[in-house]
Design a protein around this motif. Structure first.
Motif, PDB file in Angstrom:
ATOM      1  N   PRO A 141       0.822  -1.219   0.000  1.00  0.00           N
ATOM      2  CA  PRO A 141       0.000   0.000   0.000  1.00  0.00           C
ATOM      3  C   PRO A 141       0.856   1.270   0.000  1.00  0.00           C
ATOM      4  N   GLY A 142       0.305   2.321  -0.562  1.00  0.00           N
ATOM      5  CA  GLY A 142       0.972   3.618  -0.520  1.00  0.00           C
ATOM      6  C   GLY A 142       1.259   4.228  -1.875  1.00  0.00           C
ATOM      7  N   LYS A 143       1.443   3.369  -2.894  1.00  0.00           N
ATOM      8  CA  LYS A 143       1.831   3.884  -4.211  1.00  0.00           C
ATOM      9  C   LYS A 143       0.910   3.409  -5.337  1.00  0.00           C
ATOM     10  N   ILE A 144      -0.156   2.698  -4.996  1.00  0.00           N
ATOM     11  CA  ILE A 144      -1.007   2.094  -6.027  1.00  0.00           C
ATOM     12  C   ILE A 144      -1.597   3.165  -6.951  1.00  0.00           C
ATOM     13  N   GLY A 145      -2.239   4.148  -6.380  1.00  0.00           N
ATOM     14  CA  GLY A 145      -2.853   5.204  -7.183  1.00  0.00           C
ATOM     15  C   GLY A 145      -1.840   6.015  -7.958  1.00  0.00           C
ATOM     16  N   GLU A 146      -0.702   6.286  -7.343  1.00  0.00           N
ATOM     17  CA  GLU A 146       0.345   7.074  -8.002  1.00  0.00           C
ATOM     18  C   GLU A 146       0.883   6.359  -9.236  1.00  0.00           C
ATOM     19  N   LEU A 147       1.160   5.062  -9.092  1.00  0.00           N
ATOM     20  CA  LEU A 147       1.666   4.294 -10.230  1.00  0.00           C
ATOM     21  C   LEU A 147       0.600   4.182 -11.317  1.00  0.00           C
ATOM     22  N   ALA A 148      -0.639   3.920 -10.930  1.00  0.00           N
ATOM     23  CA  ALA A 148      -1.713   3.774 -11.916  1.00  0.00           C
ATOM     24  C   ALA A 148      -1.889   5.056 -12.725  1.00  0.00           C
ATOM     25  N   LYS A 149      -1.872   6.180 -12.070  1.00  0.00           N
ATOM     26  CA  LYS A 149      -2.032   7.463 -12.761  1.00  0.00           C
ATOM     27  C   LYS A 149      -0.893   7.698 -13.739  1.00  0.00           C
ATOM     28  N   LYS A 150       0.320   7.367 -13.316  1.00  0.00           N
ATOM     29  CA  LYS A 150       1.488   7.525 -14.193  1.00  0.00           C
ATOM     30  C   LYS A 150       1.364   6.633 -15.423  1.00  0.00           C
ATOM     31  N   LEU A 151       1.012   5.355 -15.209  1.00  0.00           N
ATOM     32  CA  LEU A 151       0.937   4.413 -16.324  1.00  0.00           C
ATOM     33  C   LEU A 151      -0.192   4.771 -17.291  1.00  0.00           C
ATOM     34  N   SER A 152      -1.291   5.302 -16.793  1.00  0.00           N
ATOM     35  CA  SER A 152      -2.416   5.635 -17.666  1.00  0.00           C
ATOM     36  C   SER A 152      -2.040   6.695 -18.698  1.00  0.00           C
ATOM     37  N   ARG A 153      -1.006   7.478 -18.416  1.00  0.00           N
ATOM     38  CA  ARG A 153      -0.557   8.519 -19.344  1.00  0.00           C
ATOM     39  C   ARG A 153       0.604   8.054 -20.217  1.00  0.00           C
ATOM     40  N   HIS A 154       1.080   6.823 -20.019  1.00  0.00           N
ATOM     41  CA  HIS A 154       2.211   6.308 -20.792  1.00  0.00           C
ATOM     42  C   HIS A 154       1.744   5.891 -22.185  1.00  0.00           C
TER      43      HIS A 154
END
Length: 307
Positions: free
Chosen positions: A237-250
């Motif tokens: 826990p702690g980085k799930i949303g951050e990573l998902a948001k980053k990947l969605s823009r890749h």
């Protein structure tokens, strides 16, 4: 240099695409609703040439711009299911699932043993389609996950609960946009039975309120990319949303969602070569408390999404 679409492509293997075609496709992927005039400026082609090439690409099944709603829109429950069997059963199952109106997309792994599919169902206990597959003695293994959150491409606004009451005209316009989001307002108006100004106004409101967002369906081979894969990611826990948001823009990522079950995120990526999967995992997942990941190269796509 012309690109010849490969034999694993969804479209005719004899189709030849020029560099200009590919450039147009990539520009549309970056901005699905860009005008032909804007696309002409970005590609260096004439506006009429852009329009003509686009219509040809649509006719060939190379590209399709569609409007989507979130899987959980208006209380729906979205599932992601993985099933393993022998290749013959996987082929039959994938074809049967693709015919179901509630399946959102269906794909088969490169090995031929795994079918990955999405399903929309009503709230409540169980789903008859999942139950039927679960009872199939030829299914060796089944993994069922609920999609908890979907991150839209390019950070587009999307909601599960409409901010206003949708009427029959709204839903009729949405239905047409789901099939072809670049259909002219005049054509939609003719089909729906209203005037073009009403279609334009309703469409703008649907987007403004996050009820629909736009996606581009492109055959992976068209982009010069050859490896379409699903990556299943388990994280602390702690980085799930951050990573998902980053990947969605890749630019390599076509779909990103948080799931229930043993994985926290599922990501659909299209990369140029198999070795690029390693680089993608190393470069994009590092530093986000990723505990483990599974990478599954996919082969056939029988259904892209809800039509």
């Amino acid at each position: 240099m012309p690109i010849i679409v490969g034999v694993d492509s969804m479209i005719n293997p004899d189709t030849t695409l020029t560099d200009s075609d590919v450039r147009l496709i990539l520009e549309m992927d970056a901005d699905p609703t860009a005008t032909f005039a804007a696309l002409a400026e970005k590609t260096g082609l004439g506006e009429r040439t852009v329009a003509r090439r686009y219509r040809r690409l649509v006719r060939l099944g190379v590209i399709r711009v569609v409007a989507r709603t979130l899987p959980g829109f208006e209380g729906g429950v979205a599932w992601m299911v993985r099933s393993w069997s022998d290749t013959a059963r996987a082929d039959r199952l994938s074809e049967a699932l693709a015919r179901q109106p509630r399946t959102r997309w269906v794909r088969v792994s490169q090995s031929g043993h795994q079918v990955v599919w999405g399903l929309l169902s009503s709230p409540g206990r169980g789903d008859p389609i999942i139950s039927e597959v679960s009872d199939d003695a030829k299914i060796r293994r089944l993994e069922i996950m609920q999609l908890i959150k979907v991150w839209t491409p390019r950070g587009q606004i999307a909601v599960e609960v409409p901010g206003y009451r949708l009427d029959e005209v709204d839903r009729a316009v949405m239905s047409e946009l789901r099939r072809d989001a670049r259909l002219p307002a005049a054509e939609i108006a003719k089909r729906v039975g209203v005037d073009p100004a009403t279609v334009s106004r309703r469409t703008h409101r649907l987007v403004e309120f996050g009820i629909v967002y736009y996606e581009v369906e492109i055959d992976p081979a068209v982009q010069g990319f050859g490896v379409d894969s699903m990556i299943w990611i388990a994280m602390a826990p702690g980085k799930i949303g951050e990573l998902a948001k980053k990947l969605s823009r890749h630019p390599y990522c076509r779909f990103v969602a948080a799931t229930s079950g043993r994985f926290d995120l599922v990501v659909s990526v299209v990369v140029p070569h198999h070795e690029d999967l390693v680089a993608f995992v190393d470069d994009e997942l590092a530093g986000y408390a990723v505990v483990s990941q599974e990478v599954d190269p996919m082969a056939r796509i029988l259904k892209h999404g809800a039509r």
